[in-house]
Write an enzyme that holds these catalytic residues in place. Structure first.
Site, PDB file in Angstrom:
ATOM      1  N   ASP A  82       0.857  -1.157  -0.262  1.00  0.00           N
ATOM      2  CA  ASP A  82      -0.142   0.037  -0.084  1.00  0.00           C
ATOM      3  C   ASP A  82       0.896   0.525   0.027  1.00  0.00           C
ATOM      4  O   ASP A  82       1.586   1.132   0.493  1.00  0.00           O
ATOM      5  CB  ASP A  82      -0.896  -0.109   1.600  1.00  0.00           C
ATOM      6  CG  ASP A  82      -1.823   0.895   1.275  1.00  0.00           C
ATOM      7  OD1 ASP A  82      -2.346   1.272  -0.330  1.00  0.00           O
ATOM      8  OD2 ASP A  82      -2.737   1.584   2.006  1.00  0.00           O
ATOM      9  N   HIS A 180      -7.370   9.089   5.383  1.00  0.00           N
ATOM     10  CA  HIS A 180      -6.278   8.201   6.037  1.00  0.00           C
ATOM     11  C   HIS A 180      -7.449   8.217   7.549  1.00  0.00           C
ATOM     12  O   HIS A 180      -7.361   9.372   7.799  1.00  0.00           O
ATOM     13  CB  HIS A 180      -5.345   7.827   5.784  1.00  0.00           C
ATOM     14  CG  HIS A 180      -5.507   7.410   4.365  1.00  0.00           C
ATOM     15  ND1 HIS A 180      -4.532   8.270   3.764  1.00  0.00           N
ATOM     16  CD2 HIS A 180      -5.762   6.858   3.867  1.00  0.00           C
ATOM     17  CE1 HIS A 180      -4.449   8.186   2.561  1.00  0.00           C
ATOM     18  NE2 HIS A 180      -4.954   6.550   2.474  1.00  0.00           N
ATOM     19  N   HIS A 208      -9.789   4.233  -0.834  1.00  0.00           N
ATOM     20  CA  HIS A 208      -9.170   4.526   0.053  1.00  0.00           C
ATOM     21  C   HIS A 208     -10.510   5.176   1.327  1.00  0.00           C
ATOM     22  O   HIS A 208     -10.717   5.793   1.707  1.00  0.00           O
ATOM     23  CB  HIS A 208      -7.875   5.637  -0.436  1.00  0.00           C
ATOM     24  CG  HIS A 208      -7.175   4.441  -1.240  1.00  0.00           C
ATOM     25  ND1 HIS A 208      -5.259   4.859  -0.234  1.00  0.00           N
ATOM     26  CD2 HIS A 208      -6.861   3.569  -1.696  1.00  0.00           C
ATOM     27  CE1 HIS A 208      -5.006   4.050  -1.849  1.00  0.00           C
ATOM     28  NE2 HIS A 208      -6.184   3.668  -2.075  1.00  0.00           N
ATOM     29  N   GLY A 209      -9.128   5.267   2.871  1.00  0.00           N
ATOM     30  CA  GLY A 209      -9.784   5.525   3.948  1.00  0.00           C
ATOM     31  C   GLY A 209     -10.994   4.798   4.282  1.00  0.00           C
ATOM     32  O   GLY A 209     -12.228   5.696   4.859  1.00  0.00           O
ATOM     33  N   SER A 211     -12.004   3.502   6.650  1.00  0.00           N
ATOM     34  CA  SER A 211     -12.231   3.298   7.993  1.00  0.00           C
ATOM     35  C   SER A 211     -13.129   4.302   9.274  1.00  0.00           C
ATOM     36  O   SER A 211     -12.970   5.672   9.070  1.00  0.00           O
ATOM     37  CB  SER A 211     -10.830   2.861   9.180  1.00  0.00           C
ATOM     38  OG  SER A 211      -9.908   2.189   9.155  1.00  0.00           O
ATOM     39  N   ASN A 230     -10.044   0.205   1.556  1.00  0.00           N
ATOM     40  CA  ASN A 230      -9.129  -0.327   2.332  1.00  0.00           C
ATOM     41  C   ASN A 230      -9.471  -0.128   4.117  1.00  0.00           C
ATOM     42  O   ASN A 230     -10.233   1.085   4.296  1.00  0.00           O
ATOM     43  CB  ASN A 230      -8.083   0.544   1.688  1.00  0.00           C
ATOM     44  CG  ASN A 230      -6.844   0.185   0.840  1.00  0.00           C
ATOM     45  OD1 ASN A 230      -7.409  -0.846  -0.447  1.00  0.00           O
ATOM     46  ND2 ASN A 230      -6.152   1.213   0.798  1.00  0.00           N
ATOM     47  N   VAL A 231      -8.994  -0.846   4.384  1.00  0.00           N
ATOM     48  CA  VAL A 231      -9.125  -0.348   6.156  1.00  0.00           C
ATOM     49  C   VAL A 231      -8.531  -1.035   6.858  1.00  0.00           C
ATOM     50  O   VAL A 231      -7.485  -2.254   6.542  1.00  0.00           O
ATOM     51  CB  VAL A 231     -10.257  -1.784   6.615  1.00  0.00           C
ATOM     52  CG1 VAL A 231     -10.411  -1.654   7.547  1.00  0.00           C
ATOM     53  CG2 VAL A 231     -11.544  -1.084   6.090  1.00  0.00           C
ATOM     54  N   THR A 233      -7.132   1.203   9.645  1.00  0.00           N
ATOM     55  CA  THR A 233      -7.004   1.932  11.230  1.00  0.00           C
ATOM     56  C   THR A 233      -8.091   1.081  12.253  1.00  0.00           C
ATOM     57  O   THR A 233      -7.392   0.750  13.318  1.00  0.00           O
ATOM     58  CB  THR A 233      -7.269   3.882  11.439  1.00  0.00           C
ATOM     59  OG1 THR A 233      -6.950   4.059  10.497  1.00  0.00           O
ATOM     60  CG2 THR A 233      -7.292   4.044  12.978  1.00  0.00           C
TER      61      THR A 233
END
Length: 284
Positions: A82, A180, A208-209, A211, A230-231, A233
Site C-alpha cells: 500500500d 485516512h 481509500h480511507g 475506516s 481499504n481498512v 485504522t
C-alpha cells in the site's frame, strides 16, 4: 491455491457490483484473523502491508506468512503493497512475491504521476502483478505520508480517463472526499464524482480511507462502482483495544498466547462486518 493477482478479483467485483475489502495487517495474528474471516464468509481477500510494516516485519517474513495463508485457504488471497513512493522497493516487493502494488505519485504534478506510474506498470505487467495508482490526494495520515485537509484534492474524471489511457494502470484510487484514519465528523464524500468516474473508465476503482465511514455511505460507494475498500485504522484499533482490555482484566497475564486470542477474535469479527458491508460474502 497460493497468492493470486488482485486484478481478476477486482474486475469480477466491478462487473458484479460488490467490493473486496483490503486489510492492512501488522502482525501474524492480524493476518490469521482476516484470513479466518474470509474463510468463514467465503469472501475473496486482499492482505495489505504499508511500507512501515514492510520495514517493521521484513518483506520476506510478510510474503512467507501470506503464502502459507494462501496455500492453506480455500478462498483467493492477494498480497498488496500500500501507498509506496519508492520504485526500487516496489520492484523488490514484486520480486519477493507481492501480487499487487500501489505506486503513490499523487503528490507530484499530473505529468510526473503518469510517468512514475507507467514505469511501475511496465515492470508489473511482465510479472503478472496488479498495480494501483492514485489521482488527487486523499487526506489524513498513512505511515509517513501526511496530507492536510486543505491540501486534499479531488480527482478530475477527465484526468482519470487520460491517466488510465496513458499508463495502462489496471486499478485506480481516485480522491473522492475520504481520508485516512478515523473521521472527526461525517466524511464529505462526493458520490456524484464516483459515479462519473465509474461511467467514464473501465477499470476497478479503489476506496481509500475506509475506516469509520458510515455503513450506508460505504454501501453507496460500492453501489456506485468502488470495487475495493481499504481498512487499516479500525482494524489496528480493534486489535490494540482488545489487548488493552485483557491487561485491564488481568494485569498479571504475561502469556501472549492468552491475550492474543481475544485480540484475533476482535479483528476477525470486524473483518467479517466489513466484508458483509461491501457485499463480498459468498463471492469467493
Amino acid at each position: 491455491m497460493g497468492l493470486v493477482s488482485s486484478t481478476p478479483l477486482l474486475q469480477e467485483a466491478r462487473k458484479n457490483g460488490y467490493g473486496i475489502v483490503a486489510f492492512n495487517v501488522h502482525t501474524l495474528e492480524m493476518m490469521q484473523a482476516v484470513v479466518d474471516a474470509a474463510e468463514e464468509s467465503r469472501s475473496p481477500l486482499i492482505l495489505q502491508s504499508t511500507v512501515g510494516t514492510v520495514k517493521h516485519l521484513g518483506m520476506d517474513y510478510l510474503v512467507a506468512c501470506a503464502r502459507v495463508a494462501a496455500e492453506k485457504a480455500t478462498v483467493p488471497i492477494a498480497l498488496h503493497l500500500d501507498h509506496c513512493q519508492d520504485f526500487d522497493l516496489i520492484v523488490r516487493c514484486m520480486r519477493a512475491g507481492y501480487t499487487s502494488v500501489m505506486i503513490d505519485a499523487s503528490m507530484h504534478p499530473f505529468e510526473e504521476n503518469v510517468q512514475r506510474t507507467k514505469k511501475v506498470v511496465e515492470v508489473a505487467k511482465a510479472l503478472g502483478v496488479n498495480v494501483e495508482a492514485e489521482l488527487g490526494k486523499v487526506g489524513g495520515v498513512e505511515d509517513d505520508i501526511v496530507v492536510d485537509e486543505a491540501d486534499a484534492l479531488l480527482a478530475d474524471p477527465l484526468e482519470c480517463v487520460e491517466f488510465i489511457e496513458r499508463t495502462g494502470v489496471p486499478t485506480l484510487a481516485p480522491a473522492i472526499g475520504t481520508a485516512h484514519g478515523i473521521y472527526k465528523g461525517e466524511p464529505n464524500i462526493d458520490f456524484h464524482r464516483i459515479e462519473e468516474i465509474y461511467n467514464r473508465v473501465g477499470i476497478p476503482l479503489v476506496l481509500h480511507g475506509g475506516s469509520g465511514i458510515p455503513a450506508e455511505q460505504v454501501r453507496r460507494c460500492v453501489s456506485l462502482g468502488m470495487a475495493k475498500m481499504n481498512v487499516a485504522t479500525e482494524l489496528k484499533n480493534a486489535f490494540s483495544e482488545s489487548i488493552k482490555q485483557s491487561f485491564l482484566n488481568d494485569p498479571s497475564e504475561l502469556d501472549p498466547r492468552k491475550y492474543m486470542v481475544p485480540a484475533k477474535e476482535a479483528v476477525k469479527q470486524l473483518a467479517k462486518q466489513k466484508m458483509e458491508l461491501c457485499g463480498c460474502f459468498g463471492r469467493a
